[in-house]
Design a protein around this motif. Structure first.
Motif, mmCIF file in Angstrom:
data_model
loop_
_atom_site.group_PDB
_atom_site.id
_atom_site.type_symbol
_atom_site.label_atom_id
_atom_site.label_comp_id
_atom_site.label_asym_id
_atom_site.label_seq_id
_atom_site.Cartn_x
_atom_site.Cartn_y
_atom_site.Cartn_z
ATOM 1 N N TYR A 25 0.830 -1.213 0.000
ATOM 2 C CA TYR A 25 0.000 0.000 0.000
ATOM 3 C C TYR A 25 0.862 1.260 0.000
ATOM 4 O O TYR A 25 0.540 2.232 -0.694
ATOM 5 N N LYS A 26 1.956 1.253 0.756
ATOM 6 C CA LYS A 26 2.842 2.425 0.777
ATOM 7 C C LYS A 26 3.398 2.720 -0.612
ATOM 8 O O LYS A 26 3.534 3.872 -1.010
ATOM 9 N N LYS A 27 3.712 1.655 -1.356
ATOM 10 C CA LYS A 27 4.297 1.812 -2.698
ATOM 11 C C LYS A 27 3.234 1.856 -3.795
ATOM 12 O O LYS A 27 3.559 1.909 -4.976
ATOM 13 N N ARG A 28 1.974 1.796 -3.377
ATOM 14 C CA ARG A 28 0.843 1.790 -4.317
ATOM 15 C C ARG A 28 0.929 0.648 -5.325
ATOM 16 O O ARG A 28 0.559 0.796 -6.490
ATOM 17 N N GLN A 29 1.389 -0.499 -4.851
ATOM 18 C CA GLN A 29 1.454 -1.706 -5.682
ATOM 19 C C GLN A 29 0.199 -2.526 -5.405
ATOM 20 O O GLN A 29 0.227 -3.526 -4.700
ATOM 21 N N THR A 30 -0.912 -2.040 -5.958
ATOM 22 C CA THR A 30 -2.217 -2.626 -5.627
ATOM 23 C C THR A 30 -2.970 -2.986 -6.909
ATOM 24 O O THR A 30 -4.055 -2.466 -7.172
ATOM 25 N N GLY A 31 -2.384 -3.889 -7.666
ATOM 26 C CA GLY A 31 -2.963 -4.276 -8.945
ATOM 27 C C GLY A 31 -4.338 -4.920 -8.854
ATOM 28 O O GLY A 31 -5.099 -4.943 -9.818
ATOM 29 N N TRP A 32 -4.680 -5.440 -7.674
ATOM 30 C CA TRP A 32 -5.990 -6.067 -7.469
ATOM 31 C C TRP A 32 -7.095 -5.039 -7.294
ATOM 32 O O TRP A 32 -8.273 -5.347 -7.390
ATOM 33 N N ASP A 33 -6.721 -3.787 -7.012
ATOM 34 C CA ASP A 33 -7.682 -2.731 -6.698
ATOM 35 C C ASP A 33 -8.337 -2.253 -7.993
ATOM 36 O O ASP A 33 -7.685 -1.635 -8.838
ATOM 37 N N ILE A 34 -9.625 -2.523 -8.149
ATOM 38 C CA ILE A 34 -10.313 -2.157 -9.395
ATOM 39 C C ILE A 34 -10.857 -0.725 -9.357
ATOM 40 O O ILE A 34 -11.340 -0.210 -10.356
ATOM 41 N N GLY A 35 -10.807 -0.084 -8.191
ATOM 42 C CA GLY A 35 -11.197 1.324 -8.096
ATOM 43 C C GLY A 35 -12.669 1.573 -7.834
ATOM 44 O O GLY A 35 -13.099 2.715 -7.730
ATOM 45 N N LEU A 43 -19.062 -8.905 7.674
ATOM 46 C CA LEU A 43 -17.613 -8.751 7.780
ATOM 47 C C LEU A 43 -17.014 -8.772 6.377
ATOM 48 O O LEU A 43 -17.369 -9.629 5.560
ATOM 49 N N ILE A 44 -16.101 -7.839 6.105
ATOM 50 C CA ILE A 44 -15.343 -7.853 4.856
ATOM 51 C C ILE A 44 -13.864 -7.966 5.221
ATOM 52 O O ILE A 44 -13.228 -6.968 5.598
ATOM 53 N N PRO A 45 -13.311 -9.193 5.178
ATOM 54 C CA PRO A 45 -11.892 -9.361 5.524
ATOM 55 C C PRO A 45 -10.999 -8.977 4.355
ATOM 56 O O PRO A 45 -11.373 -9.116 3.197
ATOM 57 N N GLY A 46 -9.784 -8.479 4.678
ATOM 58 C CA GLY A 46 -8.897 -8.012 3.621
ATOM 59 C C GLY A 46 -9.594 -6.950 2.808
ATOM 60 O O GLY A 46 -9.638 -6.991 1.584
ATOM 61 N N CYS A 47 -10.152 -5.949 3.503
ATOM 62 C CA CYS A 47 -11.112 -5.021 2.890
ATOM 63 C C CYS A 47 -10.508 -4.094 1.853
ATOM 64 O O CYS A 47 -11.227 -3.519 1.044
ATOM 65 N N GLY A 48 -9.179 -3.923 1.873
ATOM 66 C CA GLY A 48 -8.581 -2.998 0.915
ATOM 67 C C GLY A 48 -9.179 -1.612 1.043
ATOM 68 O O GLY A 48 -9.467 -1.151 2.152
ATOM 69 N N ASN A 49 -9.415 -0.956 -0.061
ATOM 70 C CA ASN A 49 -9.950 0.412 -0.041
ATOM 71 C C ASN A 49 -11.448 0.486 0.236
ATOM 72 O O ASN A 49 -12.036 1.565 0.203
ATOM 73 N N ALA A 50 -12.056 -0.653 0.499
ATOM 74 C CA ALA A 50 -13.425 -0.712 1.042
ATOM 75 C C ALA A 50 -14.497 -0.109 0.139
ATOM 76 O O ALA A 50 -15.461 0.481 0.611
ATOM 77 N N TYR A 51 -14.352 -0.292 -1.162
ATOM 78 C CA TYR A 51 -15.373 0.229 -2.087
ATOM 79 C C TYR A 51 -16.728 -0.423 -1.844
ATOM 80 O O TYR A 51 -17.769 0.239 -1.913
ATOM 81 N N GLU A 52 -16.721 -1.744 -1.569
ATOM 82 C CA GLU A 52 -17.988 -2.443 -1.307
ATOM 83 C C GLU A 52 -18.677 -1.851 -0.078
ATOM 84 O O GLU A 52 -19.879 -1.621 -0.072
#
Length: 196
Positions: free
Chosen positions: A15-25, A46-55
Motif C-alpha cells: 500500500y505504501k508503494k501503491r502496488q495494488t494491482g488487485w484494486d479495481i477502483g 464482515l469484509i476481511p482483507g477489505c482494501g480500499n473498502a469500495y464495497e
C-alpha cells in the motif's frame, strides 16, 4: 514465496508503494448485486482483507447498518478510517484475519482468499466458519484460473474449492460469475456457502 513473506509488513509496503494491482477502483458489481438483493439491511457483515473498502462504501449508501472491515495493513487502515470518518454504522479494524474474534451473519469475499498463501486455505475455511453464526453465509468471488506468475494472487479451480469448503459449508452456489468486471470475465466463480 515463503508463507512468512505475506505478513503485515509485506501488505503494508504494497500500500505504501501503491502496488495494488488487485484494486479495481470501485465496488464489485457481483458482490453489490448479491448484497442488495439477498442480504437484510440490518445483517452483520464482515469484509476481511477489505482494501480500499469500495464495497463497504456502496453498502452504506444502500442503507446497510452493521459492517465490519478488517485488514492487516496499518497504512491502509488509517487511510480507510480517515475516509469514513466517524460513521457509526461501520467498524474498521487493523488485525490479522486469523486472530479476529466475532460473529457475523455474512462474510463477503473479494480478493482476500486469493491473497493468502494456498497452504492457509483449510485454515481460512475453518476460520470463516468460526466467525459465522449458525447458517451464516460466505458470499463473493474466487478466481477460477491459474496465474502464470508466482502469487499473490493465487488461483485455483472449482473442484478444489468444492473439496475445500464441503467440511464446514453447504455449497448453495458455486458457478461462473455472470457479472464479473470486464478484465476478469470468464475467470471468476460466484460463491454462496452456508455454514453447517
Amino acid at each position: 514465496m515463503d508463507i512468512l513473506d505475506l505478513d503485515k509488513e509485506y501488505w503494508d509496503n504494497r500500500y505504501k508503494k501503491r502496488q495494488t494491482g488487485w484494486d479495481i477502483g470501485y465496488a464489485s458489481p457481483a458482490i453489490l448485486t448479491y448484497a442488495r438483493t439477498e442480504i437484510p439491511k440490518e445483517a452483520s457483515i464482515l469484509i476481511p482483507g477489505c482494501g480500499n473498502a469500495y464495497e463497504a462504501k456502496a453498502l452504506l449508501e444502500s442503507g446497510f447498518e452493521n459492517i465490519t472491515l478488517l485488514d492487516i495493513a496499518p497504512t491502509l487502515v488509517r487511510q480507510v478510517q480517515k475516509e469514513f470518518g466517524e460513521a457509526a454504522k461501520i467498524r474498521i479494524i487493523c488485525q490479522d484475519f486469523f486472530e479476529h474474534k466475532g460473529k457475523y451473519d455474512y462474510i463477503l469475499e473479494q480478493t482476500f482468499f486469493c491473497a493468502l498463501d494456498p497452504s492457509l486455505r483449510k485454515k481460512y475455511s475453518s476460520k470463516i466458519a468460526e466467525l459465522l453464526h449458525p447458517n451464516g453465509i460466505l458470499a463473493g468471488l474466487l478466481f477460477n484460473r491459474k496465474f502464470d506468475s508466482e502469487g499473490p494472487p493465487f488461483g485455483g479451480k472449482k473442484s478444489a474449492y468444492q473439496q475445500l469448503f464441503q467440511k464446514d459449508f453447504h455449497i448453495l452456489k458455486m458457478e461462473d460469475c455472470s457479472n464479473s468486471i470486464p478484465q476478469r470475465r470468464g475467470s471468476e466463480l460466484f460463491i454462496v456457502l452456508k455454514r453447517k
